[in-house]
Design a protein around this motif. Structure first.
Motif, PDB file in Angstrom:
ATOM      1  N   MET A   1      25.562  32.627   5.236  1.00  0.00           N
ATOM      2  CA  MET A   1      26.550  33.410   5.959  1.00  0.00           C
ATOM      3  C   MET A   1      27.370  32.486   6.864  1.00  0.00           C
ATOM      4  SD  MET A   1      25.958  36.336   8.836  1.00  0.00           S
ATOM      5  CE  MET A   1      24.938  37.311   7.735  1.00  0.00           C
ATOM      6  N   LYS A   2      28.690  32.616   6.827  1.00  0.00           N
ATOM      7  CA  LYS A   2      29.561  31.808   7.654  1.00  0.00           C
ATOM      8  C   LYS A   2      29.559  32.330   9.083  1.00  0.00           C
ATOM      9  CE  LYS A   2      34.272  30.017   7.918  1.00  0.00           C
ATOM     10  NZ  LYS A   2      35.628  30.030   7.311  1.00  0.00           N
ATOM     11  N   LYS A   3      29.296  31.437  10.030  1.00  0.00           N
ATOM     12  CA  LYS A   3      29.272  31.830  11.427  1.00  0.00           C
ATOM     13  C   LYS A   3      30.699  31.926  11.974  1.00  0.00           C
ATOM     14  CE  LYS A   3      24.740  29.876  12.522  1.00  0.00           C
ATOM     15  NZ  LYS A   3      23.976  28.982  13.441  1.00  0.00           N
ATOM     16  N   VAL A   4      30.874  32.801  12.961  1.00  0.00           N
ATOM     17  CA  VAL A   4      32.179  33.048  13.546  1.00  0.00           C
ATOM     18  C   VAL A   4      32.283  32.302  14.872  1.00  0.00           C
ATOM     19  CG1 VAL A   4      33.782  34.804  14.385  1.00  0.00           C
ATOM     20  CG2 VAL A   4      32.235  35.327  12.481  1.00  0.00           C
ATOM     21  N   GLY A   5      33.387  31.619  15.083  1.00  0.00           N
ATOM     22  CA  GLY A   5      33.591  30.891  16.334  1.00  0.00           C
ATOM     23  C   GLY A   5      34.986  31.089  16.887  1.00  0.00           C
ATOM     24  N   ASN A   6      35.233  30.512  18.057  1.00  0.00           N
ATOM     25  CA  ASN A   6      36.555  30.516  18.683  1.00  0.00           C
ATOM     26  C   ASN A   6      37.102  31.924  18.928  1.00  0.00           C
ATOM     27  OD1 ASN A   6      36.665  27.626  18.552  1.00  0.00           O
ATOM     28  ND2 ASN A   6      37.223  27.798  16.382  1.00  0.00           N
ATOM     29  N   ILE A   7      36.262  32.806  19.443  1.00  0.00           N
ATOM     30  CA  ILE A   7      36.734  34.164  19.738  1.00  0.00           C
ATOM     31  C   ILE A   7      36.529  34.547  21.201  1.00  0.00           C
ATOM     32  CG2 ILE A   7      36.482  35.078  17.404  1.00  0.00           C
ATOM     33  CD1 ILE A   7      33.803  36.170  18.144  1.00  0.00           C
ATOM     34  N   LEU A 153      16.761  39.406  19.102  1.00  0.00           N
ATOM     35  CA  LEU A 153      18.160  39.830  19.087  1.00  0.00           C
ATOM     36  C   LEU A 153      19.091  38.647  19.350  1.00  0.00           C
ATOM     37  CD1 LEU A 153      20.370  41.953  18.969  1.00  0.00           C
ATOM     38  CD2 LEU A 153      19.895  42.516  21.369  1.00  0.00           C
ATOM     39  N   LYS A 154      18.735  37.800  20.313  1.00  0.00           N
ATOM     40  CA  LYS A 154      19.580  36.638  20.606  1.00  0.00           C
ATOM     41  C   LYS A 154      19.619  35.670  19.425  1.00  0.00           C
ATOM     42  CE  LYS A 154      17.626  35.568  24.583  1.00  0.00           C
ATOM     43  NZ  LYS A 154      17.404  34.832  25.858  1.00  0.00           N
ATOM     44  N   GLN A 155      18.508  35.545  18.721  1.00  0.00           N
ATOM     45  CA  GLN A 155      18.490  34.683  17.544  1.00  0.00           C
ATOM     46  C   GLN A 155      19.374  35.253  16.428  1.00  0.00           C
ATOM     47  OE1 GLN A 155      17.043  31.700  17.625  1.00  0.00           O
ATOM     48  NE2 GLN A 155      17.944  31.297  15.620  1.00  0.00           N
ATOM     49  N   MET A 156      19.366  36.583  16.276  1.00  0.00           N
ATOM     50  CA  MET A 156      20.235  37.222  15.283  1.00  0.00           C
ATOM     51  C   MET A 156      21.706  36.994  15.622  1.00  0.00           C
ATOM     52  SD  MET A 156      18.458  40.897  14.540  1.00  0.00           S
ATOM     53  CE  MET A 156      16.992  41.033  13.527  1.00  0.00           C
ATOM     54  N   VAL A 157      22.026  37.134  16.910  1.00  0.00           N
ATOM     55  CA  VAL A 157      23.403  36.901  17.349  1.00  0.00           C
ATOM     56  C   VAL A 157      23.837  35.492  16.984  1.00  0.00           C
ATOM     57  CG1 VAL A 157      24.891  36.669  19.375  1.00  0.00           C
ATOM     58  CG2 VAL A 157      23.341  38.625  19.188  1.00  0.00           C
ATOM     59  N   ARG A 158      22.925  34.522  17.078  1.00  0.00           N
ATOM     60  CA  ARG A 158      23.236  33.134  16.743  1.00  0.00           C
ATOM     61  C   ARG A 158      23.410  32.920  15.242  1.00  0.00           C
ATOM     62  NH1 ARG A 158      21.642  33.227  21.610  1.00  0.00           N
ATOM     63  NH2 ARG A 158      22.003  31.494  23.065  1.00  0.00           N
ATOM     64  N   HIS A 159      22.870  33.818  14.428  1.00  0.00           N
ATOM     65  CA  HIS A 159      23.111  33.740  12.985  1.00  0.00           C
ATOM     66  C   HIS A 159      24.539  34.156  12.649  1.00  0.00           C
ATOM     67  CE1 HIS A 159      19.279  32.601  11.320  1.00  0.00           C
ATOM     68  NE2 HIS A 159      18.649  33.513  12.033  1.00  0.00           N
ATOM     69  N   LYS A 160      25.133  34.958  13.533  1.00  0.00           N
ATOM     70  CA  LYS A 160      26.464  35.508  13.258  1.00  0.00           C
ATOM     71  C   LYS A 160      27.562  34.758  13.994  1.00  0.00           C
ATOM     72  CE  LYS A 160      29.337  38.462  11.493  1.00  0.00           C
ATOM     73  NZ  LYS A 160      29.626  38.417  10.046  1.00  0.00           N
ATOM     74  N   PHE A 161      27.303  34.339  15.236  1.00  0.00           N
ATOM     75  CA  PHE A 161      28.340  33.718  16.059  1.00  0.00           C
ATOM     76  C   PHE A 161      27.908  32.313  16.492  1.00  0.00           C
ATOM     77  CE2 PHE A 161      28.433  38.341  16.873  1.00  0.00           C
ATOM     78  CZ  PHE A 161      29.707  38.633  16.417  1.00  0.00           C
ATOM     79  N   LYS A 162      28.890  31.408  16.635  1.00  0.00           N
ATOM     80  CA  LYS A 162      28.590  30.053  17.066  1.00  0.00           C
ATOM     81  C   LYS A 162      29.365  29.647  18.319  1.00  0.00           C
ATOM     82  CE  LYS A 162      32.043  27.995  13.958  1.00  0.00           C
ATOM     83  NZ  LYS A 162      32.260  27.044  12.834  1.00  0.00           N
ATOM     84  N   ASP A 163      30.186  30.563  18.839  1.00  0.00           N
ATOM     85  CA  ASP A 163      30.971  30.310  20.039  1.00  0.00           C
ATOM     86  C   ASP A 163      30.034  30.198  21.241  1.00  0.00           C
ATOM     87  OD1 ASP A 163      32.660  30.648  22.346  1.00  0.00           O
ATOM     88  OD2 ASP A 163      34.216  31.389  20.995  1.00  0.00           O
ATOM     89  N   VAL A 164      29.923  29.026  21.847  1.00  0.00           N
ATOM     90  CA  VAL A 164      28.938  28.767  22.906  1.00  0.00           C
ATOM     91  C   VAL A 164      29.156  29.658  24.109  1.00  0.00           C
ATOM     92  CG1 VAL A 164      28.046  27.030  24.503  1.00  0.00           C
ATOM     93  CG2 VAL A 164      28.598  26.395  22.149  1.00  0.00           C
ATOM     94  N   GLN A 165      30.405  29.816  24.556  1.00  0.00           N
ATOM     95  CA  GLN A 165      30.691  30.660  25.717  1.00  0.00           C
ATOM     96  C   GLN A 165      30.372  32.122  25.429  1.00  0.00           C
ATOM     97  OE1 GLN A 165      34.771  28.935  26.092  1.00  0.00           O
ATOM     98  NE2 GLN A 165      34.317  28.968  28.290  1.00  0.00           N
TER      99      GLN A 165
END
Length: 420
Positions: A1-7, A153-165
């Motif tokens: 799955m491609k992670k989403v960033g820069n949002i 839940l936080k680990q799942m969020v990291r599977h979907k998003f990569k935006d650090v902020q």
């Protein structure tokens, strides 16, 4: 799955915060929190933007209270500013990414996919596939919201998003309480997201055909009780090891024909749908105690429940009202309704012909060729088809409208369409 960033920066724009403010106050214009916020609205939104960009935002303390209907639960409340505005600002941007994760038969907190959509999908499966939906497995999760594991839940969020902020902000909100606080606007989407990987496991890995979920209420249909019991053991194992959840001990595996499926406020059978007993009782009680404008509102609400099930006689009994159809007033037939679709969409598929019209074709008026306008029910939705097929026109012209509706399949043979 491609992670989403820069949002993250999209969440922080002042335009998005203004939009969130507008959305958060819908239906709540008389609330004291909104009145206080509006005294310094622009200054407050600018301060919230600054806190987000600097990473100094912190969730406000929760205020808790108990409710007892329909069951006892602890509700957690956050102030309108800044928390509820921020939650709306986050979902303005993240909602499309969450929705892409959800399978078609997940119905809670998704626009256009609420109770009525879920009921329609389940009813269609039962009606059109009775031999494959003979048995039902019905489960829900014990204390679902409080049992959600924050770390998982936080680990799942990291599977979907990569935006650090963004991850830092979501971590702060997730860790503001143990589990998911009921009443927290973001909790609705987090709860769906928490079970979304399990949904895909069921549909793609286990190849479960008839699977429906509304929040933590899950219904699975099959032609085999043994299969459902084996699946239950698999679900229990997945919940325990991956999500740290527990299935309520009141799970059921039962024949649909004898008990019906109590789900989404209805009780579903293969050939009819009833209202849940508790909703019928609440309807009857309210009719005895409400009057005036409030009575009209209650009537409208419960009429919707009754009209979406086979409960119109119940509605008449409780309200003492007659239906318009019982007044003896004759009216002209309403025009055909339904989305216009091309005939190739329904080829070789079962349809129900509801109505038809034969008119002179506007393209061949000199030859007086006929055009067939066909109203059908397809996939439990009304549709309209236009065709100049001479074979379909000739066939339908021999049908008496008093014999409508009828079921058929439109097939194509050597370039010609015909009913079967």
């Amino acid at each position: 799955m491609k992670k989403v960033g820069n949002i993250f920066q999209k969440i922080c724009t002042i335009d998005n915060l203004h939009l969130a403010d507008e959305n958060a106050r819908k239906g709540k214009k008389c609330k004291i929190g909104i009145e206080v916020h509006d005294r310094n609205k622009e200054k407050n939104l600018a301060l919230l933007q600054q806190q987000l960009i600097s990473g100094t935002f912190r969730t406000s303390p929760y205020k808790e209270f108990q409710i007892y209907i329909p069951k006892e639960r602890t509700i957690s409340r956050l102030p309108y500013y800044p928390d509820r505005i921020l939650h709306h600002a986050i979902l303005n941007i993240l909602e499309p990414y969450f929705v892409k994760m959800f399978i078609r038969d997940t119905f809670s907190c998704i626009k256009g996919r609420g109770i009525n959509d879920g009921a329609k999908r389940l009813r269609y499966a039962l009606k059109n596939n009775p031999s494959e939906t003979e048995y039902c497995l019905k489960i829900d999760v014990s204390k679902f919201y409080p049992s959600v594991d924050n770390a998982v839940l936080k680990q799942m969020v990291r599977h979907k998003f990569k935006d650090v902020q963004l991850l830092s902000l979501l971590d702060e909100i997730i860790d503001s309480a143990k589990g998911l606080p009921i009443g927290n606007y973001l909790s609705q989407y987090f709860s769906n997201f928490y079970l979304s990987y399990f949904d895909h496991f069921m549909k793609e890995t286990k190849a479960v055909k008839y699977y429906y979920r509304y929040c933590d209420d899950i219904v699975i249909l099959s032609d085999s009780k043994t299969y459902l019991h084996d699946l239950l053991a698999c679900i229990d194992d997945y919940f325990t090891n991956n999500l740290h959840l527990t299935i309520k001990p009141n799970y059921q595996v039962f024949p649909v024909s004898s008990r019906g499926i109590d789900f989404l406020g209805y009780v579903f059978y293969h050939d009819h749908t009833r209202l849940r007993k508790s909703i019928k009782q609440a309807f009857a009680r309210k009719m005895k105690h409400v009057h005036g404008e409030r009575r009209v509102q209650v009537l409208g609400s419960y009429k919707g429940w009754c009209m979406h099930s086979d409960s119109i006689n119940l509605y008449k009994k409780i309200t003492g009202m007659k239906l318009f159809s019982e007044l003896g007033v004759k009216v002209e037939a309403a025009p055909m309704t339904g989305e216009k679709i091309k005939i190739n969409r329904v080829l070789n598929k079962a349809v129900e012909v509801i109505d038809f019209e034969l008119n002179t074709s506007k393209f061949n008026q000199e030859r007086s060729r006929k055009c067939l306008k066909l109203q059908i029910k397809f996939e439990d939705e009304l549709r309209v088809i236009f065709t100049g097929s001479s074979m379909l026109v000739n066939a339908i012209s021999m049908v008496d409208k008093k014999d409508l509706p009828f079921q058929t399949t439109i097939i194509e043979t050597n370039g010609f369409y015909q009913f079967t």
